[in-house]
Design a protein around this motif. Sequence first.
Motif, mmCIF file in Angstrom:
data_model
loop_
_atom_site.group_PDB
_atom_site.id
_atom_site.type_symbol
_atom_site.label_atom_id
_atom_site.label_comp_id
_atom_site.label_asym_id
_atom_site.label_seq_id
_atom_site.Cartn_x
_atom_site.Cartn_y
_atom_site.Cartn_z
ATOM 1 N N SER A 114 0.848 -1.186 0.000
ATOM 2 C CA SER A 114 0.000 0.000 0.000
ATOM 3 C C SER A 114 0.890 1.244 0.000
ATOM 4 N N LEU B 152 0.450 0.035 7.239
ATOM 5 C CA LEU B 152 -0.368 -1.067 6.734
ATOM 6 C C LEU B 152 0.590 -2.092 6.122
ATOM 7 N N HIS C 132 -7.151 -1.854 -0.503
ATOM 8 C CA HIS C 132 -6.772 -0.569 0.081
ATOM 9 C C HIS C 132 -6.784 0.501 -1.008
#
Length: 118
Positions: free
Chosen positions: A56, A61, A68
């Motif tokens: 991402s 994350l 995403h």
Amino acid sequence: PSDMPLFEKIETVARRIYRASHVEAAPRVRNQLERWEKAGFGQFPVCMAKTPYSFSSDAKLVGAPEDHVLHLRDVRLSAGAGFVVGICGNIVTMPGLPRQPAAEGMHLNSSGQIEGLS
């Protein structure tokens, strides 16, 4: 394909490789890509610059999240090398630099000699 618009190339990388649901980019970023296409750089491949900790654009994350949003913060043209770079998230694009510069550990000792060089 090389004739695909630059933003679509970025979206393709984001969806197929990074498993993003979609790409968000400010109008100025999309406009810049369109200007480069009109200037003859639309056939260039794209290269993505993002955190090494995640697929991402968010370093928190970690790993390989799915669905995403990839945040395209900026784009850069490497005309001589023949590619366009998509800048994702909050990253530094200068490779190989540590979080703390080595210069912060250097100083002069009481004899006037440099210490902290490695």
